[in-house]
Design an enzyme around this catalytic site. Sequence first.
Site, PDB file in Angstrom:
ATOM      1  N   SER A 277      46.268  22.499 -12.185  1.00 15.27           N
ATOM      2  CA  SER A 277      46.709  21.151 -11.803  1.00 15.27           C
ATOM      3  C   SER A 277      46.354  20.166 -12.903  1.00 15.27           C
ATOM      4  O   SER A 277      45.412  20.400 -13.681  1.00 15.27           O
ATOM      5  CB  SER A 277      46.001  20.728 -10.510  1.00 15.27           C
ATOM      6  OG  SER A 277      46.189  19.348 -10.261  1.00 15.27           O
TER       7      SER A 277
ATOM      8  N   TYR B  61      38.485  19.537  -5.323  1.00  9.76           N
ATOM      9  CA  TYR B  61      39.758  20.087  -5.802  1.00  9.76           C
ATOM     10  C   TYR B  61      39.823  20.032  -7.333  1.00  9.76           C
ATOM     11  O   TYR B  61      40.140  21.029  -7.992  1.00  9.76           O
ATOM     12  CB  TYR B  61      40.913  19.290  -5.183  1.00  9.76           C
ATOM     13  CG  TYR B  61      42.296  19.738  -5.593  1.00  9.76           C
ATOM     14  CD1 TYR B  61      42.858  20.902  -5.060  1.00  9.76           C
ATOM     15  CD2 TYR B  61      43.061  18.993  -6.497  1.00  9.76           C
ATOM     16  CE1 TYR B  61      44.140  21.300  -5.430  1.00  9.76           C
ATOM     17  CE2 TYR B  61      44.336  19.387  -6.863  1.00  9.76           C
ATOM     18  CZ  TYR B  61      44.878  20.542  -6.328  1.00  9.76           C
ATOM     19  OH  TYR B  61      46.147  20.939  -6.699  1.00  9.76           O
TER      20      TYR B  61
HETATM   21  N1  LIG Z   1      52.336  19.752  -5.100  1.00 11.05           N
HETATM   22  C1  LIG Z   1      51.720  19.206  -6.121  1.00 11.05           C
HETATM   23  O1  LIG Z   1      51.874  18.022  -6.405  1.00 11.05           O
HETATM   24  C2  LIG Z   1      50.813  20.032  -6.995  1.00 11.05           C
HETATM   25  C3  LIG Z   1      50.347  19.455  -8.177  1.00 11.05           C
HETATM   26  C4  LIG Z   1      49.509  20.206  -8.995  1.00 11.05           C
HETATM   27  C5  LIG Z   1      49.173  21.493  -8.658  1.00 11.05           C
HETATM   28  N2  LIG Z   1      49.646  22.027  -7.496  1.00 11.05           N
HETATM   29  C6  LIG Z   1      49.234  23.401  -7.197  1.00 11.05           C
HETATM   30  O2  LIG Z   1      50.384  24.165  -6.915  1.00 11.05           O
HETATM   31  C7  LIG Z   1      50.033  25.235  -6.038  1.00 11.05           C
HETATM   32  C8  LIG Z   1      50.979  25.264  -4.858  1.00 11.05           C
HETATM   33  O3  LIG Z   1      50.838  24.022  -4.173  1.00 11.05           O
HETATM   34  P1  LIG Z   1      51.948  23.432  -3.176  1.00 11.05           P
HETATM   35  O4  LIG Z   1      52.125  22.022  -3.545  1.00 11.05           O
HETATM   36  O5  LIG Z   1      53.121  24.332  -3.098  1.00 11.05           O
HETATM   37  O6  LIG Z   1      51.107  23.433  -1.841  1.00 11.05           O
HETATM   38  P2  LIG Z   1      51.421  24.038  -0.404  1.00 11.05           P
HETATM   39  O7  LIG Z   1      50.307  23.545   0.469  1.00 11.05           O
HETATM   40  O8  LIG Z   1      52.821  23.755  -0.034  1.00 11.05           O
HETATM   41  O9  LIG Z   1      51.249  25.599  -0.681  1.00 11.05           O
HETATM   42  C9  LIG Z   1      50.007  26.226  -0.800  1.00 11.05           C
HETATM   43  C10 LIG Z   1      50.117  27.570  -0.123  1.00 11.05           C
HETATM   44  O10 LIG Z   1      48.854  28.241  -0.254  1.00 11.05           O
HETATM   45  C11 LIG Z   1      48.587  28.874   0.977  1.00 11.05           C
HETATM   46  N3  LIG Z   1      47.158  29.051   1.174  1.00 11.05           N
HETATM   47  C12 LIG Z   1      46.210  28.092   1.323  1.00 11.05           C
HETATM   48  N4  LIG Z   1      45.033  28.641   1.614  1.00 11.05           N
HETATM   49  C13 LIG Z   1      45.228  29.981   1.646  1.00 11.05           C
HETATM   50  C14 LIG Z   1      44.389  31.080   1.924  1.00 11.05           C
HETATM   51  N5  LIG Z   1      43.100  30.927   2.284  1.00 11.05           N
HETATM   52  N6  LIG Z   1      44.913  32.327   1.856  1.00 11.05           N
HETATM   53  C15 LIG Z   1      46.222  32.519   1.532  1.00 11.05           C
HETATM   54  N7  LIG Z   1      47.077  31.511   1.293  1.00 11.05           N
HETATM   55  C16 LIG Z   1      46.580  30.248   1.356  1.00 11.05           C
HETATM   56  C17 LIG Z   1      49.134  27.920   2.036  1.00 11.05           C
HETATM   57  O11 LIG Z   1      49.363  28.579   3.287  1.00 11.05           O
HETATM   58  C18 LIG Z   1      50.400  27.408   1.383  1.00 11.05           C
HETATM   59  O12 LIG Z   1      51.538  28.165   1.765  1.00 11.05           O
HETATM   60  C19 LIG Z   1      48.579  25.003  -5.672  1.00 11.05           C
HETATM   61  O13 LIG Z   1      47.754  25.783  -6.505  1.00 11.05           O
HETATM   62  C20 LIG Z   1      48.365  23.538  -5.981  1.00 11.05           C
HETATM   63  O14 LIG Z   1      47.010  23.233  -6.237  1.00 11.05           O
HETATM   64  C21 LIG Z   1      50.457  21.337  -6.657  1.00 11.05           C
END
Ligand SMILES: NC(=O)c1ccc[n+]([C@@H]2O[C@H](COP(=O)([O-])OP(=O)(O)OC[C@H]3O[C@@H](n4cnc5c(N)ncnc54)[C@H](O)[C@@H]3O)[C@@H](O)[C@H]2O)c1
Length: 251
Positions: free
Chosen positions: A138, A151
């Site tokens: 991130s 985080y």
């Molecule tokens: N959306 C953003 O703005 C953003 C920005 C930077 C980084 N990210 C990173 O991108 C990645 C995906 O994020 P997203 O935005 O799609 O979020 P999201 O919450 O839509 O998806 C995260 C997924 O991880 C799964 N998860 C969480 N805990 C878990 C566990 N204990 N076991 C198995 N699965 C688990 C959740 O069920 C979910 O489906 C993450 O690593 C997040 O940190 C997202």
Amino acid sequence: MSNRQLKTCVITGAAGGIGRALADEFHRAGYEVIATDRVTRPEYLSCDHYLQIDLASLVEDEAYAKNTFARIREFLGGRGLNALVNNAAIQILGGADSLTREDWRQTLDVNLVAPFLVTQALLHELESVEGSVVNISSIHARVTKKNFVAYATSKAALSAMTRALAVDLGPRVRVNAIEPAAIETGMLKAGFEGKPELYRQLEACHPQKRIGQPEEVAHLALAMVKSGMSFLQGACIGIDGGIANRLFDPG
Ligand SMILES: NC(=O)c1ccc[n+]([C@@H]2O[C@H](COP(=O)([O-])OP(=O)(O)OC[C@H]3O[C@@H](n4cnc5c(N)ncnc54)[C@H](O)[C@@H]3O)[C@@H](O)[C@H]2O)c1
């Protein structure tokens, strides 16, 4: 029947916003997709196999982890693993006054220790086909804001682990990371619930005047694992609409 061997990939957190785009992208590119998440298989997901796993349990419970890795190997059926995308994460908000031991434990287990353990368990399968790992880190690995202490720390450690593993594993396996800024997913929207004006400000403060789409992260992940990219090792690449370059000093 064709004997053609599909490339394989494992994606964690595949039911989430970016995870779904990753599964679509790799599936479209002809990969056999092994998707995992802690929730039951969503109908919309493009994947060949689905495994419901809880990464927190995988870190805590060795027997659970062993069983999970055995099931992934069963799907692979003796083949190598071309790509592992460590995408799942949790975002527990809180600052110095409120974060608990449990918040830290959960955050570090899911966002940092699990990506390490999954990578370690599948090293042989990755190495056998010159496979590569993409860790979804991130922008918070580098710059952050209030209430993101756990985080941001977990993501900084994930990016640091990416660099350390690249040094440790090169040239056997490539390990790279993507550091997205705001991407339009459930995780992002949850942080802005009931605050439409703030959301508009978030869009406006990016030099690109918008936030990112999950598909953009997925395109980058696919490009990073391609065999022609074998000099890309230990890179942590931002996809952030330019915001990490911007100073917010007044004047
Ligand atoms: N959306 C953003 O703005 C953003 C920005 C930077 C980084 N990210 C990173 O991108 C990645 C995906 O994020 P997203 O935005 O799609 O979020 P999201 O919450 O839509 O998806 C995260 C997924 O991880 C799964 N998860 C969480 N805990 C878990 C566990 N204990 N076991 C198995 N699965 C688990 C959740 O069920 C979910 O489906 C993450 O690593 C997040 O940190 C997202």
